[in-house]
Design a protein around this motif. Structure first.
Motif, PDB file in Angstrom:
ATOM      1  N   TYR A  27      12.326 -15.938 -28.365  1.00  0.00           N
ATOM      2  CA  TYR A  27      11.217 -16.121 -27.418  1.00  0.00           C
ATOM      3  C   TYR A  27      11.644 -16.862 -26.147  1.00  0.00           C
ATOM      4  O   TYR A  27      10.790 -17.286 -25.369  1.00  0.00           O
ATOM      5  CB  TYR A  27      10.084 -16.903 -28.092  1.00  0.00           C
ATOM      6  CG  TYR A  27       9.409 -16.147 -29.210  1.00  0.00           C
ATOM      7  CD1 TYR A  27       8.303 -15.339 -28.970  1.00  0.00           C
ATOM      8  CD2 TYR A  27       9.865 -16.255 -30.521  1.00  0.00           C
ATOM      9  CE1 TYR A  27       7.673 -14.657 -30.001  1.00  0.00           C
ATOM     10  CE2 TYR A  27       9.242 -15.580 -31.563  1.00  0.00           C
ATOM     11  CZ  TYR A  27       8.147 -14.789 -31.301  1.00  0.00           C
ATOM     12  OH  TYR A  27       7.528 -14.117 -32.326  1.00  0.00           O
ATOM     13  N   LYS A  28      12.942 -17.022 -25.940  1.00  0.00           N
ATOM     14  CA  LYS A  28      13.393 -17.878 -24.841  1.00  0.00           C
ATOM     15  C   LYS A  28      13.069 -17.327 -23.458  1.00  0.00           C
ATOM     16  O   LYS A  28      13.113 -18.055 -22.469  1.00  0.00           O
ATOM     17  CB  LYS A  28      14.899 -18.152 -24.979  1.00  0.00           C
ATOM     18  CG  LYS A  28      15.797 -16.933 -24.840  1.00  0.00           C
ATOM     19  CD  LYS A  28      17.250 -17.348 -25.029  1.00  0.00           C
ATOM     20  CE  LYS A  28      18.202 -16.160 -24.897  1.00  0.00           C
ATOM     21  NZ  LYS A  28      19.607 -16.561 -25.129  1.00  0.00           N
ATOM     22  N   SER A 127      15.433 -31.847 -29.543  1.00  0.00           N
ATOM     23  CA  SER A 127      15.647 -31.543 -28.127  1.00  0.00           C
ATOM     24  C   SER A 127      17.131 -31.611 -27.774  1.00  0.00           C
ATOM     25  O   SER A 127      17.676 -30.707 -27.126  1.00  0.00           O
ATOM     26  CB  SER A 127      14.854 -32.520 -27.250  1.00  0.00           C
ATOM     27  OG  SER A 127      15.146 -32.318 -25.885  1.00  0.00           O
ATOM     28  N   ILE A 128      17.798 -32.686 -28.201  1.00  0.00           N
ATOM     29  CA  ILE A 128      19.228 -32.836 -27.921  1.00  0.00           C
ATOM     30  C   ILE A 128      20.038 -31.739 -28.610  1.00  0.00           C
ATOM     31  O   ILE A 128      20.966 -31.163 -28.030  1.00  0.00           O
ATOM     32  CB  ILE A 128      19.719 -34.245 -28.343  1.00  0.00           C
ATOM     33  CG1 ILE A 128      19.041 -35.314 -27.471  1.00  0.00           C
ATOM     34  CG2 ILE A 128      21.243 -34.344 -28.223  1.00  0.00           C
ATOM     35  CD1 ILE A 128      19.280 -36.738 -27.936  1.00  0.00           C
ATOM     36  N   ASN A 134      22.692 -24.703 -26.164  1.00  0.00           N
ATOM     37  CA  ASN A 134      22.404 -23.919 -24.950  1.00  0.00           C
ATOM     38  C   ASN A 134      20.991 -23.325 -24.900  1.00  0.00           C
ATOM     39  O   ASN A 134      20.755 -22.348 -24.184  1.00  0.00           O
ATOM     40  CB  ASN A 134      23.435 -22.793 -24.761  1.00  0.00           C
ATOM     41  CG  ASN A 134      24.813 -23.341 -24.425  1.00  0.00           C
ATOM     42  OD1 ASN A 134      24.931 -24.266 -23.610  1.00  0.00           O
ATOM     43  ND2 ASN A 134      25.842 -22.816 -25.063  1.00  0.00           N
ATOM     44  N   LEU A 135      20.083 -23.916 -25.642  1.00  0.00           N
ATOM     45  CA  LEU A 135      18.663 -23.600 -25.455  1.00  0.00           C
ATOM     46  C   LEU A 135      18.069 -24.746 -24.634  1.00  0.00           C
ATOM     47  O   LEU A 135      17.648 -25.767 -25.177  1.00  0.00           O
ATOM     48  CB  LEU A 135      17.962 -23.455 -26.803  1.00  0.00           C
ATOM     49  CG  LEU A 135      18.201 -22.140 -27.545  1.00  0.00           C
ATOM     50  CD1 LEU A 135      17.531 -22.161 -28.920  1.00  0.00           C
ATOM     51  CD2 LEU A 135      17.675 -20.956 -26.749  1.00  0.00           C
ATOM     52  N   LYS A 136      18.083 -24.565 -23.336  1.00  0.00           N
ATOM     53  CA  LYS A 136      17.766 -25.647 -22.413  1.00  0.00           C
ATOM     54  C   LYS A 136      16.281 -25.999 -22.463  1.00  0.00           C
ATOM     55  O   LYS A 136      15.425 -25.147 -22.327  1.00  0.00           O
ATOM     56  CB  LYS A 136      18.168 -25.275 -20.987  1.00  0.00           C
ATOM     57  CG  LYS A 136      19.664 -24.974 -20.838  1.00  0.00           C
ATOM     58  CD  LYS A 136      20.524 -26.154 -21.313  1.00  0.00           C
ATOM     59  CE  LYS A 136      22.018 -25.859 -21.217  1.00  0.00           C
ATOM     60  NZ  LYS A 136      22.830 -26.965 -21.803  1.00  0.00           N
ATOM     61  N   GLU A 173       9.665 -23.381 -15.567  1.00  0.00           N
ATOM     62  CA  GLU A 173      10.730 -22.721 -14.823  1.00  0.00           C
ATOM     63  C   GLU A 173      11.525 -21.871 -15.807  1.00  0.00           C
ATOM     64  O   GLU A 173      11.568 -22.177 -17.006  1.00  0.00           O
ATOM     65  CB  GLU A 173      11.656 -23.746 -14.155  1.00  0.00           C
ATOM     66  CG  GLU A 173      10.960 -24.610 -13.113  1.00  0.00           C
ATOM     67  CD  GLU A 173      11.910 -25.626 -12.487  1.00  0.00           C
ATOM     68  OE1 GLU A 173      13.145 -25.394 -12.563  1.00  0.00           O
ATOM     69  OE2 GLU A 173      11.432 -26.638 -11.967  1.00  0.00           O
ATOM     70  N   LYS A 174      12.152 -20.821 -15.344  1.00  0.00           N
ATOM     71  CA  LYS A 174      12.865 -19.900 -16.237  1.00  0.00           C
ATOM     72  C   LYS A 174      14.075 -20.551 -16.908  1.00  0.00           C
ATOM     73  O   LYS A 174      14.567 -20.068 -17.913  1.00  0.00           O
ATOM     74  CB  LYS A 174      13.302 -18.659 -15.458  1.00  0.00           C
ATOM     75  CG  LYS A 174      12.137 -17.769 -15.037  1.00  0.00           C
ATOM     76  CD  LYS A 174      12.609 -16.514 -14.343  1.00  0.00           C
ATOM     77  CE  LYS A 174      11.439 -15.620 -13.968  1.00  0.00           C
ATOM     78  NZ  LYS A 174      11.871 -14.386 -13.270  1.00  0.00           N
ATOM     79  N   LYS A 175      14.541 -21.648 -16.345  1.00  0.00           N
ATOM     80  CA  LYS A 175      15.763 -22.266 -16.857  1.00  0.00           C
ATOM     81  C   LYS A 175      15.553 -23.047 -18.157  1.00  0.00           C
ATOM     82  O   LYS A 175      16.508 -23.313 -18.879  1.00  0.00           O
ATOM     83  CB  LYS A 175      16.343 -23.207 -15.800  1.00  0.00           C
ATOM     84  CG  LYS A 175      16.807 -22.512 -14.531  1.00  0.00           C
ATOM     85  CD  LYS A 175      17.322 -23.531 -13.534  1.00  0.00           C
ATOM     86  CE  LYS A 175      17.770 -22.874 -12.230  1.00  0.00           C
ATOM     87  NZ  LYS A 175      18.220 -23.875 -11.230  1.00  0.00           N
TER      88      LYS A 175
END
Length: 416
Positions: A27-28, A127-128, A134-136, A173-175
């Motif tokens: 779902y990213k 979160s960390i 690499n899932l920002k 944001e998309k990032k």
């Protein structure tokens, strides 16, 4: 925009946390906000820690147990980032500092201050970890944006202020996506509050309503909403579709699958709620939405344990009229004790409540000033919706019945 909520069972250990990585990957590309509960049984352990702290018993063993549990998970996640150990240690140092301060006389205030650390710890670790993989994401302290009154342990949302703060903070944001805590919040005076046990579901619906989410997904350890708790009942069946009204009724009677306050914000905006299994993310699960007719064709069994039945009679042998009943309700209201079931006769009024533990003695003392009391502990409250007589007989077989209520489609028993 989607809102996901991961409960304690879905993040109970390192393997479970690694499992949610795959779910989020799918779902990213969406604007995603993730609500996370405390890990595993952390809330229960923090409640025991609080009890020892409040009553001035030795809390250090329980504190060390909670700390070890979280650091063991960090090691098993194999995050090559020293900052994670430093950040989590800082949180435990803050908790330890709080425990060194003498508690106030307000147990509920201390509860929210201490037990809220579970969600802070879980969200920081996850979160960390996800950033490392690499899932920002951006971590948010929900107490900065979800504001309430000061009704500790059952705080009321300040919708106007919360809406303003959430919309200002949660800008997609998309990032990256956002991660924040369920269950906890803060008063306008910035004291930590909580939304009631299992309140993370409610947190998810609040954010979904304010941010106009397409849907909410609660990731659970079951394949959807079942007609009974599989821990207590055999041959449970999944219910594919439920209306908002049906789920509100189930939650009111004590079904633990969803927090009672969760549904109303979603129903107001017609946002569907999905309950899915984190071990089988591709399965459909259950969907709660606006339905004109019921699609439930099986009995629903709801069992609440640790119940207390209190029978109350006036000392002057007067009738149990509106005046006496209003006095009783006011006592329970002032003590913030929810009544699960009531029944009255000419000179008696019975209530069934969850065991209020530290509040019980005070409650009994207040009631005994004006009333005679009889009470039983360690009981169970059984509710059957869409009941059939054969199911009733089978379920209460060999049980002692203290009280029974029956309506057109619902029957309730207090049993042991």
């Amino acid at each position: 925009m989607l809102v996901f909520k991961f409960g304690g069972a879905s993040i109970k250990d390192a393997n479970s946390i690694k499992n949610i990585l795959g779910i989020i990957e799918n779902y990213k590309k969406n604007n995603l906000l993730i609500i996370i509960s405390a890990m595993g049984k952390t809330t229960n352990n923090l409640e025991k820690l609080l009890e020892n702290y409040f009553y001035k018993k030795n809390y250090k063993e329980k504190f060390n147990e909670i700390k070890k549990f979280h650091f063991d998970i960090i090691e098993q996640l194999e995050v090559n980032n020293k900052n994670i150990f430093l950040e989590i240690n800082e949180i435990f140092l803050l908790l330890e500092e709080n425990l060194k301060i003498l508690p106030t006389k307000n147990y509920d205030f201390e509860y929210d201050k201490i037990v809220s650390f579970g969600e802070i710890l879980s969200t920081k670790i996850i979160s960390i970890y996800l950033n490392f993989r690499n899932l920002k994401n951006k971590w948010i302290d929900v107490r900065e944006i979800l504001k309430t009154d000061n009704s500790y342990r059952n705080a009321k949302i300040n919708w106007c202020l919360s809406k303003k703060l959430i919309k200002k903070k949660v800008i997609f944001e998309k990032k990256f996506f956002f991660i924040t805590q369920g269950f906890i919040s803060s008063s306008v005076d910035n004291f930590t509050t909580t939304l009631g046990r299992e309140g993370s579901d409610f947190t998810a619906s609040i954010f979904a309503s304010i941010l106009k989410s397409e849907k909410v997904v609660l990731w659970k350890d079951v394949k959807g909403i079942l007609n009974a708790d599989p821990n207590y009942f055999e041959n449970t069946k999944k219910i594919d579709f439920l209306s908002y009204k049906e789920v509100i009724e189930m939650a009111f009677f004590g079904a633990k699958i969803i927090h009672p306050k969760t549904i109303k914000p979603l129903e107001n905006k017609k946002i569907p709620l999905f309950v899915k299994c984190f071990f089988a993310p591709d399965e459909k699960g259950s969907v709660i939405k606006d339905l004109k007719t019921s699609k439930i064709n099986v009995p629903i069994f709801i069992l609440k344990k640790n119940q207390i039945l209190i029978s109350i009679s006036p000392k002057d042998f007067s009738f149990m009229d509106e005046k006496n009943i209003s006095k009783i309700f006011l006592i329970f209201f002032n003590m913030k004790i929810k009544i699960n079931l009531i029944q009255n006769s000419a000179i008696s009024f019975s209530v069934c409540i969850d065991d209020p533990k530290e509040k019980l003695q005070k409650l009994l003392e207040i009631l005994q000033k004006k009333f005679f009391l009889f009470f039983n502990k360690n009981l169970e409250l059984l509710t059957i919706i869409n009941y059939m007589e054969i199911e009733i007989k089978k379920t209460i077989l060999n049980k002692k019945i203290f009280l029974e209520q029956k309506s057109r489609r619902t029957v309730r028993f207090i049993i042991k």
